[in-house]
Enzyme design. Structure first.
Site, PDB file in Angstrom:
ATOM      1  N   CYS A   1     -27.568  58.352 -12.504  1.00  0.00           N
ATOM      2  CA  CYS A   1     -26.479  59.296 -12.246  1.00  0.00           C
ATOM      3  C   CYS A   1     -25.937  59.234 -10.827  1.00  0.00           C
ATOM      4  O   CYS A   1     -24.843  59.724 -10.555  1.00  0.00           O
ATOM      5  CB  CYS A   1     -26.937  60.718 -12.561  1.00  0.00           C
TER       6      CYS A   1
ATOM      7  N   HIS B   1     -22.603  65.805  -8.377  1.00  0.00           N
ATOM      8  CA  HIS B   1     -22.858  65.279  -9.719  1.00  0.00           C
ATOM      9  C   HIS B   1     -22.987  66.448 -10.684  1.00  0.00           C
ATOM     10  O   HIS B   1     -23.727  67.404 -10.439  1.00  0.00           O
ATOM     11  CB  HIS B   1     -24.134  64.443  -9.701  1.00  0.00           C
TER      12      HIS B   1
ATOM     13  N   ASN C   1     -23.053  66.341 -18.767  1.00  0.00           N
ATOM     14  CA  ASN C   1     -23.493  65.362 -17.774  1.00  0.00           C
ATOM     15  C   ASN C   1     -23.040  63.976 -18.227  1.00  0.00           C
ATOM     16  O   ASN C   1     -23.557  63.435 -19.210  1.00  0.00           O
ATOM     17  CB  ASN C   1     -25.012  65.424 -17.650  1.00  0.00           C
TER      18      ASN C   1
END
Length: 314
Positions: free
Chosen positions: A108, A241, A271
């Protein structure tokens, strides 16, 4: 380094929390209060390659460039159907670019790492325009019978074109090896000399990930702001993020900043791995939220455990 174009593409299928409650022991309130997610986009009829190509073409259009103007292509990716060739090679051919390309897997935090790699290439003076594309289909590695992971992730692609400039003020990367809290092992073929390993979907210990994400992000943000000699009042936006709203709120509260400085789209997309920050930037760019001279602090964290942050002027 400076940003001159952005683009993104998302699957057409919208999967709401109520839709998940049809086959999972959960409901909208349970998911939303713990994650901040109301819905996510999941690949159905499209392919990740198609989404990636669309995102790249939109970034090229935004930058007023052709694929032939791209000197290097960096693809941040964890999950796709190809083991080899790299997804970057597939995308390069489909957009009809002629440049060299590489794949990068920092989970990520991959977008921040891709920015760092791009900056290093630009500093050599041998390239001018670099296309970064972050794309993943994490829906293909979670257990859809388990609510702890399947509710969190969405699919999508986002692209960005960067070129030479002085807009990057500071960059900080960090990695602390911690495999167990968050990992996924690909199923491999058996051989005459080894037993086939058992396959398991994505494994995640939420409490450990939360602690590592908050700690790493705060340390990284403090490091890049100190290096750039930037005060909090000078920062226009903190672009984090989009992993979990609780993580983002904890970071915001620690910094003592206002909510409006922390834009979010996790409620719409979940996500989306390394695509989450460039996807957010593309939305803000297209909506006119970003103005020349805006100072952006970006921070990402993911499996590894890897993290990174940077200060960049828009």
């Amino acid at each position: 380094m400076k940003i001159i174009g952005t683009g993104s593409a998302l699957p057409s299928l919208v999967v709401t929390n109520d839709m998940l409650s049809e086959f999972l022991d959960t409901n909208h309130e349970w998911i939303y209060t713990r994650t901040g997610i109301s819905q996510r986009r999941i690949i159905s009829d499209e392919s990740l390659v198609e989404l990636s190509v669309s995102a790249c073409k939109r970034a090229l259009e935004d930058a007023n460039l052709d694929a032939g103007d791209i000197d290097f292509l960096i693809c941040s990716n964890v999950v796709n159907h190809y083991v080899t060739p790299g997804l970057s090679c597939v995308i390069q051919g489909d957009i009809e670019a002629k440049c060299p390309c590489i794949d990068l897997n920092s989970a990520c935090s991959g977008f921040i790492y891709a920015l760092s790699v791009a900056n290093a290439f630009l500093n050599t003076g041998n390239v001018k325009n670099i296309l970064i594309v972050c794309a993943d289909e994490l829906s293909k590695i979670v257990d859809w019978n388990a609510r702890d992971t399947s509710i969190l992730f969405g699919d999508g692609a986002a692209a960005m074109i960067v070129t030479r400039g002085n807009n990057l003020k500071s960059m900080h990367l960090s990695t602390t090896s911690a495999v167990e809290p968050l990992h996924y092992q690909r199923e491999l073929e058996s051989t005459p000399y080894s037993k086939k390993e058992a396959f398991t979907p994505l494994v995640m210990n939420g409490k450990d990930v939360y602690k590592m994400a908050v700690t790493a992000s705060i340390q990284d943000i403090n490091a890049v702001m100190h290096e750039a000699n930037v005060s909090q009042k000078e920062v226009s936006f903190y672009l984090l993020h989009q992993a979990n709203v609780r993580i983002m709120e904890t970071i915001r509260e620690y910094l003592g900043e206002k909510e409006e400085k922390f834009p979010k789209n996790i409620h719409k997309y979940g996500n989306t791995s390394s695509a989450s920050i460039p996807l957010l930037i593309d939305e803000m760019n297209k909506n006119g939220q970003l103005k020349d001279g805006d100072l952006l602090v970006m921070s990402a964290f993911g499996a590894g455990f890897s993290s990174g942050a940077c200060v960049m002027e828009w």
